[in-house]
Design a protein around this motif. Structure first.
Motif, mmCIF file in Angstrom:
data_model
loop_
_atom_site.group_PDB
_atom_site.id
_atom_site.type_symbol
_atom_site.label_atom_id
_atom_site.label_comp_id
_atom_site.label_asym_id
_atom_site.label_seq_id
_atom_site.Cartn_x
_atom_site.Cartn_y
_atom_site.Cartn_z
ATOM 1 N N VAL A 25 -2.352 5.408 -6.964
ATOM 2 C CA VAL A 25 -2.522 4.958 -5.206
ATOM 3 C C VAL A 25 -3.567 4.091 -5.567
ATOM 4 O O VAL A 25 -4.098 3.903 -6.459
ATOM 5 C CB VAL A 25 -2.792 6.584 -5.058
ATOM 6 C CG1 VAL A 25 -2.057 6.971 -4.781
ATOM 7 C CG2 VAL A 25 -4.175 6.877 -5.947
ATOM 8 N N ILE A 26 -3.549 3.529 -4.570
ATOM 9 C CA ILE A 26 -4.713 2.523 -4.240
ATOM 10 C C ILE A 26 -5.958 2.735 -3.058
ATOM 11 O O ILE A 26 -5.302 3.693 -2.209
ATOM 12 C CB ILE A 26 -4.031 1.237 -3.733
ATOM 13 C CG1 ILE A 26 -3.039 1.524 -2.967
ATOM 14 C CG2 ILE A 26 -2.746 0.570 -5.363
ATOM 15 C CD1 ILE A 26 -3.188 0.182 -1.622
ATOM 16 N N ASN A 27 -7.216 2.199 -3.590
ATOM 17 C CA ASN A 27 -7.974 2.645 -2.519
ATOM 18 C C ASN A 27 -8.069 1.343 -1.441
ATOM 19 O O ASN A 27 -8.239 0.295 -1.713
ATOM 20 C CB ASN A 27 -9.351 3.114 -3.430
ATOM 21 C CG ASN A 27 -10.156 3.418 -2.141
ATOM 22 O OD1 ASN A 27 -10.123 3.842 -0.961
ATOM 23 N ND2 ASN A 27 -11.398 3.179 -2.909
ATOM 24 N N LYS A 28 -7.644 2.043 0.321
ATOM 25 C CA LYS A 28 -7.849 0.891 1.118
ATOM 26 C C LYS A 28 -9.022 0.012 1.167
ATOM 27 O O LYS A 28 -9.815 1.095 1.425
ATOM 28 C CB LYS A 28 -7.103 0.384 2.343
ATOM 29 C CG LYS A 28 -5.734 1.558 2.321
ATOM 30 C CD LYS A 28 -4.623 0.588 2.072
ATOM 31 C CE LYS A 28 -3.286 0.299 3.549
ATOM 32 N NZ LYS A 28 -2.574 -0.249 3.031
ATOM 33 N N ASN A 29 -8.741 -1.083 0.966
ATOM 34 C CA ASN A 29 -10.192 -2.234 0.694
ATOM 35 C C ASN A 29 -10.200 -2.461 2.226
ATOM 36 O O ASN A 29 -11.384 -3.271 2.412
ATOM 37 C CB ASN A 29 -9.878 -3.066 0.103
ATOM 38 C CG ASN A 29 -9.374 -4.232 -0.225
ATOM 39 O OD1 ASN A 29 -8.513 -4.363 0.926
ATOM 40 N ND2 ASN A 29 -9.670 -4.085 -1.377
ATOM 41 N N GLY A 30 -9.833 -2.210 3.464
ATOM 42 C CA GLY A 30 -9.769 -2.989 4.143
ATOM 43 C C GLY A 30 -8.926 -2.783 5.714
ATOM 44 O O GLY A 30 -7.984 -1.554 5.325
ATOM 45 N N LEU A 39 -0.168 4.049 -1.225
ATOM 46 C CA LEU A 39 0.831 3.847 -1.868
ATOM 47 C C LEU A 39 0.837 2.629 -2.138
ATOM 48 O O LEU A 39 0.502 1.844 -0.628
ATOM 49 C CB LEU A 39 2.479 4.557 -2.078
ATOM 50 C CG LEU A 39 2.132 5.502 -1.883
ATOM 51 C CD1 LEU A 39 3.994 6.275 -1.126
ATOM 52 C CD2 LEU A 39 2.682 6.786 -3.127
ATOM 53 N N PRO A 40 1.156 2.473 -3.622
ATOM 54 C CA PRO A 40 0.839 0.572 -3.293
ATOM 55 C C PRO A 40 1.800 0.197 -2.034
ATOM 56 O O PRO A 40 3.217 0.843 -1.848
ATOM 57 C CB PRO A 40 1.241 0.192 -4.630
ATOM 58 C CG PRO A 40 1.316 1.495 -5.088
ATOM 59 C CD PRO A 40 1.454 2.776 -4.383
ATOM 60 N N GLY A 41 2.831 -0.920 -1.940
ATOM 61 C CA GLY A 41 3.335 -1.202 -0.731
ATOM 62 C C GLY A 41 2.967 -2.451 0.680
ATOM 63 O O GLY A 41 1.702 -3.161 0.142
ATOM 64 N N GLY A 42 4.043 -2.756 0.797
ATOM 65 C CA GLY A 42 3.703 -3.620 2.402
ATOM 66 C C GLY A 42 4.480 -3.888 3.168
ATOM 67 O O GLY A 42 5.694 -3.831 2.347
ATOM 68 N N SER A 43 4.670 -5.458 3.586
ATOM 69 C CA SER A 43 5.023 -5.868 4.119
ATOM 70 C C SER A 43 6.195 -6.717 3.713
ATOM 71 O O SER A 43 6.043 -7.281 2.597
ATOM 72 C CB SER A 43 5.197 -6.230 5.655
ATOM 73 O OG SER A 43 4.046 -6.102 6.515
#
Length: 75
Positions: A25-30, A39-43
């Protein structure tokens, strides 16, 4: 005269990576979910395929390339 409505669609990719009994997992920084795990990912970028997008997002967010891994779509 009829005005057509324009809709914004957001389509993203997220990955599940498990090694042993550990989930990556990632820790959201914004944004609104700052300091929360995700979870890692995005657009997707314009014209980008799902597999290219998830590989790019994993590398950007974790520093780890997904080269050589077996990618499976859950959708």
């Amino acid at each position: 005269m009829y005005k057509s409505k324009k809709y914004h669609r957001a389509f993203g990719v997220y990955g599940i990576y498990v090694e042993g009994n550990k989930l990556l997992v990632i820790n959201k920084n914004g944004g609104p979910y700052k300091n929360r795990y995700d979870l890692p990912g995005g657009s997707l970028e314009s014209g980008e395929s799902l597999s290219v997008a998830i590989q790019r997002e994993f590398k950007e967010e974790t520093g780890k390339p997904l080269n050589g891994l077996n990618l499976k779509s859950l959708g």
